[in-house]
Design a protein around this motif. Sequence first.
Motif, PDB file in Angstrom:
ATOM      1  N   PRO A  69       0.837  -1.209   0.000  1.00 25.19           N
ATOM      2  CA  PRO A  69       0.000   0.000   0.000  1.00 25.19           C
ATOM      3  C   PRO A  69       0.867   1.252   0.000  1.00 25.19           C
ATOM      4  O   PRO A  69       1.924   1.294   0.634  1.00 25.19           O
ATOM      5  CB  PRO A  69      -0.779  -0.118   1.316  1.00 25.19           C
ATOM      6  CG  PRO A  69      -0.758  -1.575   1.631  1.00 25.19           C
ATOM      7  CD  PRO A  69       0.563  -2.079   1.134  1.00 25.19           C
ATOM      8  N   ILE A  70       0.425   2.264  -0.717  1.00 21.97           N
ATOM      9  CA  ILE A  70       1.177   3.513  -0.764  1.00 21.97           C
ATOM     10  C   ILE A  70       0.306   4.633  -0.232  1.00 21.97           C
ATOM     11  O   ILE A  70      -0.896   4.530  -0.160  1.00 21.97           O
ATOM     12  CB  ILE A  70       1.642   3.845  -2.205  1.00 21.97           C
ATOM     13  CG1 ILE A  70       0.426   4.006  -3.129  1.00 21.97           C
ATOM     14  CG2 ILE A  70       2.589   2.791  -2.724  1.00 21.97           C
ATOM     15  CD1 ILE A  70       0.791   4.527  -4.509  1.00 21.97           C
ATOM     16  N   ALA A  71       0.963   5.709   0.163  1.00 18.34           N
ATOM     17  CA  ALA A  71       0.217   6.852   0.668  1.00 18.34           C
ATOM     18  C   ALA A  71      -0.636   7.443  -0.441  1.00 18.34           C
ATOM     19  O   ALA A  71      -0.273   7.431  -1.617  1.00 18.34           O
ATOM     20  CB  ALA A  71       1.191   7.899   1.211  1.00 18.34           C
ATOM     21  N   ALA A  72      -1.785   7.952  -0.049  1.00 13.99           N
ATOM     22  CA  ALA A  72      -2.679   8.556  -1.033  1.00 13.99           C
ATOM     23  C   ALA A  72      -2.148   9.903  -1.487  1.00 13.99           C
ATOM     24  O   ALA A  72      -1.519  10.636  -0.730  1.00 13.99           O
ATOM     25  CB  ALA A  72      -4.066   8.721  -0.433  1.00 13.99           C
ATOM     26  N   PHE A  73      -2.372  10.225  -2.722  1.00 12.63           N
ATOM     27  CA  PHE A  73      -1.957  11.515  -3.247  1.00 12.63           C
ATOM     28  C   PHE A  73      -2.883  11.879  -4.388  1.00 12.63           C
ATOM     29  O   PHE A  73      -3.649  11.049  -4.868  1.00 12.63           O
ATOM     30  CB  PHE A  73      -0.504  11.475  -3.741  1.00 12.63           C
ATOM     31  CG  PHE A  73      -0.310  10.524  -4.897  1.00 12.63           C
ATOM     32  CD1 PHE A  73      -0.366  10.975  -6.198  1.00 12.63           C
ATOM     33  CD2 PHE A  73      -0.108   9.172  -4.666  1.00 12.63           C
ATOM     34  CE1 PHE A  73      -0.204  10.093  -7.257  1.00 12.63           C
ATOM     35  CE2 PHE A  73       0.050   8.281  -5.728  1.00 12.63           C
ATOM     36  CZ  PHE A  73       0.001   8.742  -7.018  1.00 12.63           C
ATOM     37  N   MET A  86      -4.597   7.079 -15.715  1.00 16.96           N
ATOM     38  CA  MET A  86      -3.165   6.801 -15.737  1.00 16.96           C
ATOM     39  C   MET A  86      -2.778   5.912 -14.552  1.00 16.96           C
ATOM     40  O   MET A  86      -2.048   4.925 -14.693  1.00 16.96           O
ATOM     41  CB  MET A  86      -2.377   8.102 -15.694  1.00 16.96           C
ATOM     42  CG  MET A  86      -0.867   7.929 -15.561  1.00 16.96           C
ATOM     43  SD  MET A  86      -0.008   9.516 -15.465  1.00 16.96           S
ATOM     44  CE  MET A  86      -0.647  10.155 -13.901  1.00 16.96           C
ATOM     45  N   HIS A  87      -3.303   6.246 -13.378  1.00 17.27           N
ATOM     46  CA  HIS A  87      -2.979   5.461 -12.182  1.00 17.27           C
ATOM     47  C   HIS A  87      -3.691   4.115 -12.198  1.00 17.27           C
ATOM     48  O   HIS A  87      -3.121   3.097 -11.787  1.00 17.27           O
ATOM     49  CB  HIS A  87      -3.343   6.254 -10.928  1.00 17.27           C
ATOM     50  CG  HIS A  87      -2.460   7.427 -10.704  1.00 17.27           C
ATOM     51  ND1 HIS A  87      -1.181   7.317 -10.224  1.00 17.27           N
ATOM     52  CD2 HIS A  87      -2.662   8.753 -10.916  1.00 17.27           C
ATOM     53  CE1 HIS A  87      -0.625   8.511 -10.138  1.00 17.27           C
ATOM     54  NE2 HIS A  87      -1.504   9.400 -10.560  1.00 17.27           N
ATOM     55  N   ALA A  92      -4.117  -1.942 -12.424  1.00 19.67           N
ATOM     56  CA  ALA A  92      -5.199  -2.890 -12.705  1.00 19.67           C
ATOM     57  C   ALA A  92      -4.680  -4.267 -13.109  1.00 19.67           C
ATOM     58  O   ALA A  92      -5.323  -5.283 -12.842  1.00 19.67           O
ATOM     59  CB  ALA A  92      -6.113  -2.335 -13.788  1.00 19.67           C
ATOM     60  N   LYS A  93      -3.526  -4.320 -13.773  1.00 21.45           N
ATOM     61  CA  LYS A  93      -3.003  -5.598 -14.245  1.00 21.45           C
ATOM     62  C   LYS A  93      -2.253  -6.358 -13.164  1.00 21.45           C
ATOM     63  O   LYS A  93      -1.925  -7.538 -13.341  1.00 21.45           O
ATOM     64  CB  LYS A  93      -2.086  -5.361 -15.448  1.00 21.45           C
ATOM     65  CG  LYS A  93      -2.792  -4.742 -16.648  1.00 21.45           C
ATOM     66  CD  LYS A  93      -1.812  -4.475 -17.785  1.00 21.45           C
ATOM     67  CE  LYS A  93      -2.509  -3.809 -18.959  1.00 21.45           C
ATOM     68  NZ  LYS A  93      -1.566  -3.498 -20.062  1.00 21.45           N
ATOM     69  N   GLU A  94      -1.959  -5.694 -12.060  1.00 24.20           N
ATOM     70  CA  GLU A  94      -1.228  -6.341 -10.979  1.00 24.20           C
ATOM     71  C   GLU A  94      -2.180  -7.156 -10.115  1.00 24.20           C
ATOM     72  O   GLU A  94      -3.286  -6.732  -9.814  1.00 24.20           O
ATOM     73  CB  GLU A  94      -0.537  -5.292 -10.101  1.00 24.20           C
ATOM     74  CG  GLU A  94       0.451  -4.415 -10.848  1.00 24.20           C
ATOM     75  CD  GLU A  94       1.703  -5.170 -11.259  1.00 24.20           C
ATOM     76  OE1 GLU A  94       1.955  -6.244 -10.666  1.00 24.20           O
ATOM     77  OE2 GLU A  94       2.405  -4.703 -12.161  1.00 24.20           O
ATOM     78  N   ILE A 197     -14.430   8.513 -10.311  1.00 26.94           N
ATOM     79  CA  ILE A 197     -13.227   8.941 -11.028  1.00 26.94           C
ATOM     80  C   ILE A 197     -12.866  10.390 -10.739  1.00 26.94           C
ATOM     81  O   ILE A 197     -11.687  10.768 -10.781  1.00 26.94           O
ATOM     82  CB  ILE A 197     -13.434   8.690 -12.544  1.00 26.94           C
ATOM     83  CG1 ILE A 197     -13.442   7.174 -12.801  1.00 26.94           C
ATOM     84  CG2 ILE A 197     -12.376   9.385 -13.384  1.00 26.94           C
ATOM     85  CD1 ILE A 197     -13.825   6.777 -14.201  1.00 26.94           C
ATOM     86  N   ASN A 198     -13.822  11.230 -10.409  1.00 28.69           N
ATOM     87  CA  ASN A 198     -13.519  12.640 -10.171  1.00 28.69           C
ATOM     88  C   ASN A 198     -12.792  12.892  -8.860  1.00 28.69           C
ATOM     89  O   ASN A 198     -12.409  14.029  -8.573  1.00 28.69           O
ATOM     90  CB  ASN A 198     -14.799  13.476 -10.204  1.00 28.69           C
ATOM     91  CG  ASN A 198     -15.276  13.715 -11.617  1.00 28.69           C
ATOM     92  OD1 ASN A 198     -14.499  13.680 -12.568  1.00 28.69           O
ATOM     93  ND2 ASN A 198     -16.571  13.925 -11.785  1.00 28.69           N
ATOM     94  N   GLU A 199     -12.593  11.862  -8.050  1.00 28.26           N
ATOM     95  CA  GLU A 199     -11.903  12.046  -6.773  1.00 28.26           C
ATOM     96  C   GLU A 199     -10.392  12.032  -6.971  1.00 28.26           C
ATOM     97  O   GLU A 199      -9.677  11.197  -6.430  1.00 28.26           O
ATOM     98  CB  GLU A 199     -12.340  10.961  -5.792  1.00 28.26           C
ATOM     99  CG  GLU A 199     -13.806  11.024  -5.443  1.00 28.26           C
ATOM    100  CD  GLU A 199     -14.219  12.400  -4.965  1.00 28.26           C
ATOM    101  OE1 GLU A 199     -13.786  12.823  -3.882  1.00 28.26           O
ATOM    102  OE2 GLU A 199     -14.976  13.081  -5.687  1.00 28.26           O
ATOM    103  N   ILE A 200      -9.905  12.979  -7.755  1.00 26.30           N
ATOM    104  CA  ILE A 200      -8.482  12.972  -8.101  1.00 26.30           C
ATOM    105  C   ILE A 200      -7.596  13.460  -6.961  1.00 26.30           C
ATOM    106  O   ILE A 200      -6.378  13.293  -7.005  1.00 26.30           O
ATOM    107  CB  ILE A 200      -8.209  13.834  -9.360  1.00 26.30           C
ATOM    108  CG1 ILE A 200      -8.637  15.286  -9.113  1.00 26.30           C
ATOM    109  CG2 ILE A 200      -8.894  13.256 -10.574  1.00 26.30           C
ATOM    110  CD1 ILE A 200      -8.241  16.229 -10.233  1.00 26.30           C
TER     111      ILE A 200
END
Length: 252
Positions: A69-73, A86-87, A92-94, A197-200
């Motif tokens: 897990p990584i920090a949210a940004f 992009m993210h 998704a393939k992992e 999706i708009n929660e960028i």
Amino acid sequence: MVMTALLSQASDRIVYDGSSATMVFRGIAVSGQTFDEQYVINRCRQFLAQNADKKLIVLTLGPEGPNAPIAAFGCDHCKPYPFWRMHYDGIAKEMFPIGELMVLGGNAVLRYRDQSGSVTDTVLMGSDPRPVVIGGLSGKLIHVGMEGRMPKPWLELYVVGTGTLDAGAGAEYISKFSHDMDVTNSTVEFRSDPWFINEIWRPWFPLFEEHRGEPPSEAEFNQTKTLNCRMVLMYSKTVSNKCSFEGSETLH
């Protein structure tokens, strides 16, 4: 099993942590252990016992490594869909195991996704806190996030459901949630699918929704509805409690 969980904490890496007297948001990467569903259940049971006084918990556990897990940004000046996509396409393939404990009030559920992508739900305390019924809308809370700093963060709820939502009922729902969690700012978003999706500002992905399907194209996404209700304490100390729409809206 409990002793194994206790000893394993020496190899934990805290990826992100937001804690207060009433809530915990924490991501942990675990190394040196066999990371499977039973291990995650044991860790979550232990965490619940140690944090019995917390009103809200979102605890994410993953094995140490490139998929930890990584920090949210996020990005407050980017066009939402390309930035999010992009993210998403990068992850998704992992395929990797991950568990997330969600606690609301006295109810707790663990969602676990194994290496193949199969998801299981285990209620660890009380009942499943995710079902949401607001008037004519029936759905499920699939994610709880937060922005800002403790002890008074801005809480963010994401609900997938169908039916008709009245603006007054939506405002009342988020007002009650804010009161129950002892916060002054919170938002709830409703969609008929899990693609928020708009929660960028905090890109995240519906890892635990087995039937999420493929993400929509930008044109398809723009044709769907995202309903929003919020409870906000203004600088003038007045409270803004309303939805982004008036009357009623229907999600199909």
